[in-house]
Design an enzyme around this catalytic site. Structure first.
Site, PDB file in Angstrom:
ATOM      1  CG  ASP A 282      -1.544   1.187   1.591  1.00 25.13           C
ATOM      2  OD1 ASP A 282      -2.283   1.674   0.725  1.00 25.13           O
ATOM      3  OD2 ASP A 282      -1.353   1.711   2.715  1.00 25.13           O
ATOM      4  CG  PHE A 283       1.758   5.611  -1.836  1.00 23.49           C
ATOM      5  CD1 PHE A 283       3.142   5.504  -1.923  1.00 23.49           C
ATOM      6  CD2 PHE A 283       1.194   6.873  -1.893  1.00 23.49           C
ATOM      7  CE1 PHE A 283       3.948   6.640  -2.046  1.00 23.49           C
ATOM      8  CE2 PHE A 283       1.985   8.006  -2.022  1.00 23.49           C
ATOM      9  CZ  PHE A 283       3.370   7.884  -2.095  1.00 23.49           C
ATOM     10  CG  ASP A 284      -1.336   7.945   0.700  1.00 25.85           C
ATOM     11  OD1 ASP A 284      -0.720   9.004   0.842  1.00 25.85           O
ATOM     12  OD2 ASP A 284      -1.843   7.576  -0.385  1.00 25.85           O
ATOM     13  CG  ASP A 465      -2.068   2.594   6.337  1.00 27.29           C
ATOM     14  OD1 ASP A 465      -2.215   2.256   5.134  1.00 27.29           O
ATOM     15  OD2 ASP A 465      -2.423   3.701   6.775  1.00 27.29           O
TER      16      ASP A 465
HETATM   17  O1  LIG Z   1      -4.463   2.871  -0.345  1.00 28.73           O
HETATM   18  P1  LIG Z   1      -3.604   4.016   0.027  1.00 28.73           P
HETATM   19  O2  LIG Z   1      -2.433   4.196  -0.882  1.00 28.73           O
HETATM   20  O3  LIG Z   1      -3.218   3.997   1.456  1.00 28.73           O
HETATM   21  O4  LIG Z   1      -4.596   5.228  -0.179  1.00 28.73           O
HETATM   22  C1  LIG Z   1      -5.624   5.467   0.749  1.00 28.73           C
HETATM   23  C2  LIG Z   1      -5.910   6.925   0.730  1.00 28.73           C
HETATM   24  O5  LIG Z   1      -4.664   7.537   0.984  1.00 28.73           O
HETATM   25  C3  LIG Z   1      -4.588   8.919   0.865  1.00 28.73           C
HETATM   26  O6  LIG Z   1      -5.217   9.453   1.997  1.00 28.73           O
HETATM   27  C4  LIG Z   1      -4.526   9.150   3.180  1.00 28.73           C
HETATM   28  O7  LIG Z   1      -3.249   9.776   3.149  1.00 28.73           O
HETATM   29  C5  LIG Z   1      -3.293  11.220   3.145  1.00 28.73           C
HETATM   30  C6  LIG Z   1      -1.880  11.711   3.008  1.00 28.73           C
HETATM   31  O8  LIG Z   1      -1.039  11.215   3.991  1.00 28.73           O
HETATM   32  C7  LIG Z   1      -3.958  11.669   4.433  1.00 28.73           C
HETATM   33  O9  LIG Z   1      -3.985  13.098   4.466  1.00 28.73           O
HETATM   34  C8  LIG Z   1      -5.356  11.078   4.509  1.00 28.73           C
HETATM   35  O10 LIG Z   1      -5.939  11.429   5.745  1.00 28.73           O
HETATM   36  C9  LIG Z   1      -5.304   9.595   4.393  1.00 28.73           C
HETATM   37  O11 LIG Z   1      -6.619   9.036   4.322  1.00 28.73           O
HETATM   38  C10 LIG Z   1      -5.158   9.372  -0.443  1.00 28.73           C
HETATM   39  O12 LIG Z   1      -5.221  10.781  -0.486  1.00 28.73           O
HETATM   40  C11 LIG Z   1      -6.519   8.805  -0.721  1.00 28.73           C
HETATM   41  O13 LIG Z   1      -6.938   9.177  -2.006  1.00 28.73           O
HETATM   42  C12 LIG Z   1      -6.415   7.312  -0.636  1.00 28.73           C
HETATM   43  O14 LIG Z   1      -7.663   6.717  -0.894  1.00 28.73           O
END
Ligand SMILES: O=P(O)(O)OC[C@H]1O[C@H](O[C@H]2O[C@H](CO)[C@@H](O)[C@H](O)[C@H]2O)[C@H](O)[C@@H](O)[C@@H]1O
Length: 519
Positions: A282-284, A465
């Site tokens: 996963d990224f974020d 996460d």
């Molecule tokens: O599946 P992921 O790569 O984990 O993406 C899930 C969402 O991640 C991002 O939002 C999350 O990270 C942001 C930056 O750190 C944070 O501000 C936010 O509160 C988190 O939910 C992304 O912007 C979304 O589009 C993804 O769906």
């Protein structure tokens, strides 16, 4: 995972052969067939080239067991040089000199034996069926015999299985018997589960061959007496002599109960050694730490270097809720695969882009309308961020004042309720609308593994996460290694992960160790 350890996250259905697996009726059938053939061979006039020796256990195993009666009759007699018996018709009288007629007589002998001696139930098998049902696995019983209902009722097991496919139904539907996979495939179809997500338990070689030809996910041979090697040679993945050797994963557990991945590193390294890993991240919140807004996020350079090196040894994929092009550009590893919009879009290292599920395309008008409404409704709520991805729509509230969060939530719920083509999911300080189809990161990961030609030597490792990562962690729970990246934002929720790391920093350390172990 060990093939005797079943994971309900991986296998959603279990198909049990009846005779010899659930009940002792394989031996009763053998007795009934012996009576039939010995009587028949004794009274048949001798003909040169025909072998009229008495029927024995090897004859039952090699020519009759697991097959529809008519095929058993004809196959056995053919093995003795007798090939002039007509197949006949299903309504032939018991004892008529046809395949169906003799098959009916064998069934009558069978019923008379169980009427006097009763049916012995294999307690280990019944216990396993009950555990699987409690863990949500659908169960089916398969028998070529026309007496399946009588046997189950006589054994007090009439309600044990969700689905029954037996000799009576097979005749009605014209299904060929094992080693043709038709009866197993019909059972899986009725259970609503794909063969590759189903396990088959079989004691007959013909049944094992049928399950292999049907593409079943796991084939467990049941050796009730000296058949281990033959079952393995027929295609069983594993052979047990009793079904209490099978354990069933409890599935999810609280985050606090998951062992630390770095402490358990030797265990992880042992599972990767000599296998073909596919590494999925996963990224974020996993590869990169969470920031206040999505735009601020950058891929840590050490992780980029690690992924570049890993991609030289094995397939590497980044599986994100973000728009695929966005995440590909931020991660910046050319040799990686990218899965975006929670699984709806995929890009390969050569740049080809695939819409992984047509549902994404179909939901575009609904996503456009929802985006318009939410931008209008939430424009006045400070800190709200409406983030459109190709096949998903996120509403972030990380920067929204606590007293305004309910307003945001209610607005998104209202829009979701008015959009039948969309469903609402939740993440870390984010609400998301995605196409309402049975597709998510888990399905996309399995699709990608298939696309990459994953086989039994493949070990998928997935790290994530958020709650949307649980679909992927659940999907690979049975055949892979799942790592949850802890954050403290979800309390002690349940997870399908096998191991945890304390945060993206520890994940970087884990990447370093994986990189060295694959060098
Ligand atoms: O599946 P992921 O790569 O984990 O993406 C899930 C969402 O991640 C991002 O939002 C999350 O990270 C942001 C930056 O750190 C944070 O501000 C936010 O509160 C988190 O939910 C992304 O912007 C979304 O589009 C993804 O769906």
């Amino acid at each position: 995972m060990d093939a005797t350890h079943l994971d309900p996250g991986r296998y959603h259905a279990a198909l049990f052969d009846l005779d010899g697996v659930i009940t002792n009726t394989a031996s009763v059938h053998a007795v009934a067939w012996k009576r039939l053939f010995d009587d028949y061979l004794v009274t048949r006039p001798p003909v040169p080239g025909e072998d009229h020796r008495p029927f024995d256990d090897a004859d039952y195993r090699d020519h009759v067991g697991g097959k529809p009666p008519v095929d058993g009759v004809l196959d056995f007699l053919r093995s003795r040089g007798i090939d002039d018996l007509p197949r006949g018709a299903p309504d032939d009288d018991a004892g008529a000199e046809t395949g169906y007629g003799l098959g009916r007589l064998a069934d009558r002998h069978f019923r008379s034996v169980i009427a006097t001696k009763g049916v012995r139930v294999a307690g280990d098998a019944v216990a396993l069926v009950k555990v699987l049902r409690r863990r949500g696995v659908r169960t089916g019983v398969v028998s070529a015999s026309r007496s399946c209902t009588t046997v189950l009722a006589g054994a007090g097991l009439a309600r044990l299985f969700d689905v029954q496919v037996d000799g009576v139904l097979a005749e009605e539907l014209g299904l060929p018997g094992r080693p043709d996979p038709a009866m197993f495939l019909e059972t899986a179809r009725r259970l609503g589960v794909a063969p590759d997500a189903s396990v088959v338990f079989e004691d007959a070689e013909a049944g094992v061959r049928a399950a292999r030809r049907g593409g079943f996910g796991l084939i467990v041979g049941v050796d009730r007496g000296g058949t281990r090697e033959r079952l393995l040679a027929s295609g069983a993945d594993v052979v047990v002599s009793a079904l209490d050797e099978i354990t069933v994963s409890p599935g999810e557990r609280p985050l606090s109960a998951v062992p630390d991945a770095l402490t358990a590193w030797d265990e992880i390294a042992a599972r990767l050694r000599g296998r073909s890993p596919v590494l999925l991240f996963d990224f974020d919140g996993t590869l990169s730490p969470i920031r206040d807004t999505p735009e601020e996020v950058e891929m840590p350079p050490d992780n980029r270097r690690a992924l570049e090196e890993l991609a030289r040894s094995c397939p590497v994929a980044v599986v994100s809720g973000r728009d695929m092009r966005d995440v590909r550009q931020r991660v910046g590893v050319a040799a990686a695969w990218y899965v975006g919009s929670h699984g709806f879009e995929v890009a390969g290292p050569t740049g080809e882009e695939v819409v992984a599920h047509q549902g994404g395309q179909d939901a575009l008008p609904a996503l456009d309308a929802a985006e318009q409404r939410l931008r209008a409704e939430l424009g006045s709520v400070p800190g709200t961020l409406v983030d459109r991805k190709r096949f998903a729509l996120a509403v972030h509230y990380r920067a929204v004042r606590a007293e305004d969060v309910d307003r945001v939530r209610e607005a998104v719920e209202r829009v979701a309720a008015a959009a039948p083509a969309l469903k609402l999911t939740h993440g870390r300080c984010v609400l998301e609308l995605v196409p309402k189809v049975d597709w998510h990161k888990g399905r996309a990961v399995r699709w990608l593994l298939g696309h990459l030609g994953a086989d039994r030597a493949t070990v998928p490792l997935y790290a994530g996460d958020d709650v949307t990562d649980e679909d992927a962690l659940r999907e690979i729970h049975g055949d892979g290694i799942g790592i949850v990246v802890l954050s403290g934002e979800h309390g002690d929720r349940l997870t399908w992960a096998h191991y945890s790391v304390a945060g993206p920093g520890e994940l970087s350390e884990l990447l370093t160790r994986i990189t060295s172990s694959l060098r």
